[in-house]
Design a protein around this motif. Sequence first.
Motif, PDB file in Angstrom:
ATOM      1  N   GLN A 662       0.856  -1.192   0.000  1.00 53.14           N
ATOM      2  CA  GLN A 662       0.000   0.000   0.000  1.00 53.14           C
ATOM      3  C   GLN A 662       0.893   1.244   0.000  1.00 53.14           C
ATOM      4  O   GLN A 662       1.286   1.741   1.045  1.00 53.14           O
ATOM      5  CB  GLN A 662      -0.944   0.006   1.211  1.00 53.14           C
ATOM      6  N   GLN A 663       1.201   1.710  -1.178  1.00 51.10           N
ATOM      7  CA  GLN A 663       2.132   2.824  -1.354  1.00 51.10           C
ATOM      8  C   GLN A 663       1.425   4.163  -1.583  1.00 51.10           C
ATOM      9  O   GLN A 663       2.083   5.198  -1.677  1.00 51.10           O
ATOM     10  CB  GLN A 663       3.034   2.555  -2.566  1.00 51.10           C
ATOM     11  N   PHE A 664       0.090   4.132  -1.684  1.00 49.30           N
ATOM     12  CA  PHE A 664      -0.649   5.327  -2.080  1.00 49.30           C
ATOM     13  C   PHE A 664      -1.830   5.571  -1.140  1.00 49.30           C
ATOM     14  O   PHE A 664      -2.320   4.655  -0.480  1.00 49.30           O
ATOM     15  CB  PHE A 664      -1.174   5.178  -3.509  1.00 49.30           C
ATOM     16  N   ILE A 665      -2.284   6.814  -1.112  1.00 45.80           N
ATOM     17  CA  ILE A 665      -3.512   7.147  -0.397  1.00 45.80           C
ATOM     18  C   ILE A 665      -4.671   7.109  -1.387  1.00 45.80           C
ATOM     19  O   ILE A 665      -4.634   7.802  -2.418  1.00 45.80           O
ATOM     20  CB  ILE A 665      -3.415   8.537   0.251  1.00 45.80           C
ATOM     21  N   HIS A 666      -5.679   6.298  -1.072  1.00 43.17           N
ATOM     22  CA  HIS A 666      -6.869   6.261  -1.917  1.00 43.17           C
ATOM     23  C   HIS A 666      -7.797   7.423  -1.568  1.00 43.17           C
ATOM     24  O   HIS A 666      -8.270   8.135  -2.448  1.00 43.17           O
ATOM     25  CB  HIS A 666      -7.595   4.926  -1.753  1.00 43.17           C
ATOM     26  N   HIS A 667      -8.053   7.609  -0.290  1.00 44.51           N
ATOM     27  CA  HIS A 667      -8.769   8.811   0.147  1.00 44.51           C
ATOM     28  C   HIS A 667      -8.554   9.012   1.645  1.00 44.51           C
ATOM     29  O   HIS A 667      -8.118   8.106   2.367  1.00 44.51           O
ATOM     30  CB  HIS A 667     -10.261   8.767  -0.198  1.00 44.51           C
ATOM     31  N   VAL A 668      -8.866  10.217   2.107  1.00 40.78           N
ATOM     32  CA  VAL A 668      -8.719  10.593   3.504  1.00 40.78           C
ATOM     33  C   VAL A 668     -10.075  11.050   4.020  1.00 40.78           C
ATOM     34  O   VAL A 668     -10.817  11.746   3.319  1.00 40.78           O
ATOM     35  CB  VAL A 668      -7.701  11.747   3.674  1.00 40.78           C
ATOM     36  N   SER A 669     -10.393  10.637   5.242  1.00 40.44           N
ATOM     37  CA  SER A 669     -11.596  11.170   5.888  1.00 40.44           C
ATOM     38  C   SER A 669     -11.227  11.768   7.237  1.00 40.44           C
ATOM     39  O   SER A 669     -10.304  11.306   7.908  1.00 40.44           O
ATOM     40  CB  SER A 669     -12.663  10.086   6.056  1.00 40.44           C
ATOM     41  N   ARG A 670     -11.947  12.819   7.587  1.00 33.37           N
ATOM     42  CA  ARG A 670     -11.722  13.537   8.845  1.00 33.37           C
ATOM     43  C   ARG A 670     -13.017  13.511   9.638  1.00 33.37           C
ATOM     44  O   ARG A 670     -14.040  14.051   9.207  1.00 33.37           O
ATOM     45  CB  ARG A 670     -11.299  14.983   8.537  1.00 33.37           C
ATOM     46  N   ASP A 671     -12.976  12.820  10.786  1.00 40.25           N
ATOM     47  CA  ASP A 671     -14.166  12.668  11.625  1.00 40.25           C
ATOM     48  C   ASP A 671     -15.360  12.145  10.830  1.00 40.25           C
ATOM     49  O   ASP A 671     -16.496  12.594  10.997  1.00 40.25           O
ATOM     50  CB  ASP A 671     -14.522  14.003  12.298  1.00 40.25           C
ATOM     51  N   GLY A 689     -10.107  14.387  17.502  1.00 38.21           N
ATOM     52  CA  GLY A 689     -10.953  13.612  16.596  1.00 38.21           C
ATOM     53  C   GLY A 689     -10.172  12.530  15.885  1.00 38.21           C
ATOM     54  O   GLY A 689      -9.180  12.009  16.416  1.00 38.21           O
ATOM     55  N   THR A 690     -10.604  12.197  14.682  1.00 41.76           N
ATOM     56  CA  THR A 690      -9.982  11.100  13.939  1.00 41.76           C
ATOM     57  C   THR A 690      -9.620  11.513  12.523  1.00 41.76           C
ATOM     58  O   THR A 690     -10.295  12.334  11.901  1.00 41.76           O
ATOM     59  CB  THR A 690     -10.918   9.873  13.867  1.00 41.76           C
ATOM     60  N   ILE A 691      -8.535  10.929  12.046  1.00 45.13           N
ATOM     61  CA  ILE A 691      -8.149  11.007  10.636  1.00 45.13           C
ATOM     62  C   ILE A 691      -8.018   9.574  10.147  1.00 45.13           C
ATOM     63  O   ILE A 691      -7.295   8.772  10.757  1.00 45.13           O
ATOM     64  CB  ILE A 691      -6.810  11.741  10.434  1.00 45.13           C
ATOM     65  N   ASN A 692      -8.732   9.235   9.094  1.00 43.37           N
ATOM     66  CA  ASN A 692      -8.652   7.906   8.503  1.00 43.37           C
ATOM     67  C   ASN A 692      -8.005   7.997   7.129  1.00 43.37           C
ATOM     68  O   ASN A 692      -8.517   8.692   6.237  1.00 43.37           O
ATOM     69  CB  ASN A 692     -10.046   7.296   8.360  1.00 43.37           C
ATOM     70  N   TYR A 693      -6.884   7.320   6.985  1.00 43.93           N
ATOM     71  CA  TYR A 693      -6.237   7.204   5.686  1.00 43.93           C
ATOM     72  C   TYR A 693      -6.594   5.834   5.107  1.00 43.93           C
ATOM     73  O   TYR A 693      -6.249   4.799   5.689  1.00 43.93           O
ATOM     74  CB  TYR A 693      -4.717   7.291   5.817  1.00 43.93           C
ATOM     75  N   HIS A 694      -7.296   5.822   3.979  1.00 45.44           N
ATOM     76  CA  HIS A 694      -7.539   4.562   3.283  1.00 45.44           C
ATOM     77  C   HIS A 694      -6.468   4.430   2.210  1.00 45.44           C
ATOM     78  O   HIS A 694      -6.376   5.251   1.302  1.00 45.44           O
ATOM     79  CB  HIS A 694      -8.931   4.539   2.641  1.00 45.44           C
ATOM     80  N   LEU A 695      -5.602   3.414   2.354  1.00 46.30           N
ATOM     81  CA  LEU A 695      -4.453   3.270   1.471  1.00 46.30           C
ATOM     82  C   LEU A 695      -4.762   2.339   0.315  1.00 46.30           C
ATOM     83  O   LEU A 695      -5.689   1.522   0.371  1.00 46.30           O
ATOM     84  CB  LEU A 695      -3.251   2.752   2.265  1.00 46.30           C
ATOM     85  N   GLY A 696      -3.974   2.447  -0.748  1.00 48.43           N
ATOM     86  CA  GLY A 696      -4.187   1.622  -1.928  1.00 48.43           C
ATOM     87  C   GLY A 696      -2.879   1.222  -2.571  1.00 48.43           C
ATOM     88  O   GLY A 696      -1.808   1.721  -2.224  1.00 48.43           O
ATOM     89  N   ILE A 697      -2.976   0.318  -3.546  1.00 46.92           N
ATOM     90  CA  ILE A 697      -1.769  -0.198  -4.212  1.00 46.92           C
ATOM     91  C   ILE A 697      -1.502   0.478  -5.561  1.00 46.92           C
ATOM     92  O   ILE A 697      -0.459   0.246  -6.174  1.00 46.92           O
ATOM     93  CB  ILE A 697      -1.845  -1.722  -4.406  1.00 46.92           C
TER      94      ILE A 697
END
Length: 717
Positions: A662-671, A689-697
């Motif tokens: 997983q070398q890339f960020i697919h999308h980011v969400s904040r709270d 709060g929260t930061i969610n990084y959804h990673l991708g290949i």
Amino acid sequence: MDIQQIDTRHGTANQANFSNGNCLPYTGVPFGMNYFAPQTNEQRGSWWFHPDDRIFQGYRLTHQPSPWMGDFSHFLMTPFSGVLQEPTVFHAQSSYRPEECTFCPTHLSIDQLRYGIQSTLIPSMYGGILSITYQQNDSGLLLAFPGRFRLTAKDAYTLEGQVTHFAGAEDPNFTFYFVLGFEQPLTTSELEYSSEQADTVALYFGHIKQQTIRLGTSFISNEQAHHNLKQEQEKQEKDYLLDSQEQWQNYFDRIKINHHDQKQTQTFYHNLYRTFLFPQTFYEIDPEGKKIHYDTTSCTVKNGILYTNNGFWDTYKTVYPLFSLIAVEKYEEMLEGFLNSYRETGFLPKWLSPDERGLMPGTLIDAVIADAAIKGIGSQNMPEFLEAMKKGATVQSDQQNYGRQGTIDYLKYGYVPNHYHESINHTLDYAYSDFCISQVAQTLADVETTRHYQQQSMNYRNVFDTETGFMRSKDCSGKFRPDFSSISWGTDYAEGSAWQSSFAVFHDFVGLIEAHGGKQAFENKLVELCNQPPKFEVGGYGFEIHEMSEMAATEFGQLAISNQPSFHYPYLFHYLGKPEMAQPLIKQLLTQLFDASPTGYPGDEDNGSMAAWYIFNSLGFYPVTPGTGEYVIGIPLFDQVILTLSNGNQLTIYATPNQPQQQFIHHVSRDGYTYEKLYFTHKDLLNGGTINYHLGIVPHTKTYSEDSLPYSLSRQE
């Protein structure tokens, strides 16, 4: 992580011509006035410790921020048994097994094989305790000093001393005072010793098996050293250790990592340890409870806070932005100390050790101040800081180590002419500092100063060569230096070539992109930077310096992450709206060039600067431009991170799925909401709060609006 799992030998396998960190294995409390470390070879000069050495020469009380700066006010304590043939370090040293000893931030424990001596040293802010178990007769302690010293036995249980040894201090008689308190009495008959007799002193305690030595130190006076010792006189060894542990754990608990790779977790916390070593405390508490310090300029004791051993050219980029998130109380105190440096010398500090050394280009404490101002830290002192910053930008000191070099010529020409050494770095750093002045003025509603210094911050354009696409030096007539080579180091560039020195336009990358001819041309330039071999010419240096060797040792093109000028390079792609070109690069730098071993850094760590670079990048964001309150989004390394921020809020960062592919960020969400911008603001992060990084290949290419890109001054106008 438990602080006692940290091995202080991280980054300590070094030599003068190649750096794996150029760290020393420091034991002490966070931001301690003194540090302690084993000395293994005094003949190597500033590289007096190496993790592969098998000889222990003694416990060194040290104030060395870097081997390139050297040590000051240091001395050595070596337990020994028997009568030495000669009272020298060479004759007292002993073999030891490093793998069987303890190298920990909270304490050192050493077994000396020659004597069968076991000893443990536990530090405090102004002293420490050394416990020694002897196995043979004639138990002793050798003290070794680097310069002028004097020792006086006040009685059989108390030794009072002072060391006059400095590294460029304004006061040639700058003195360090100490008191040694013994539980078992001295049997040595002499009452006084000095450097006029020798540079070592052998102390004897007779046929004892156990000795405990309490240490009090001071830069103020013998009386203050006694006072510092008295504050800890009732403490036992376990009390010293508990206090040291609690101080370290307080900082460590501010960032908690949950991750599937324990080695990467260890690397993170070893780096976290490094960020809380510097700058060092340089003030003390007198018997009335007042904070006092020694002012080397006036050679008098002054009221107030002071800090030392810090080079702002290195640390402004990463260390202080990290403090702004998790250690604001320390940041504010340090600012007060730096302001005292200004009050006492007339100029803001550049490189303190113990006082102003005047090294490296620029006056980049300006960025430390501006970052604090924008974030509302130390606001009560900003009017005086603005006055100090403006003085540094307009007044040429008659002493070269203070303020800017070439100030008058910079104001006259709009650049620093190339008869000044490293003129390109001076010019670019001054332009960025001018921006920082404008940011502080803006927080104070000083419209005229804001506009003036914003305009002056565009001076970087005056040394940009559109033909080559590099920053090039000019003489006073405005002509570029001839015979240009983009890979030639030195002369006009500090610790680099044009490749490492032409992108330091932190406040206006949009303007730099336009100067290159637009986004495509700038992208081509960055690709060329990264995808070429790490070649270099020794240029103005005339020989291969260690930074050249370290860049050549890794296959990352001209991206010399081994040194501070390249720290922001991966993030240049973000200003093109192409973060996907940076993400695998950041992840490879983190995973290939850093670990928790004695060779754990790709170059000089420098007072926490490279350690804090690792910390920010592994969290998934980085402060490219201190003074704007922004952090550019990178790619996180860890599955989960919980930051306890200075305001008490918690920020939790997740990365899923999170494997090497997983070398890339697919999308980011904040709270819970999709986050579209390529940066976070300091104000937003402080909300927790929260930061969610959804990673991708594979890369997720997107089109970003202009307001989604990080700060550039040209876009604000």
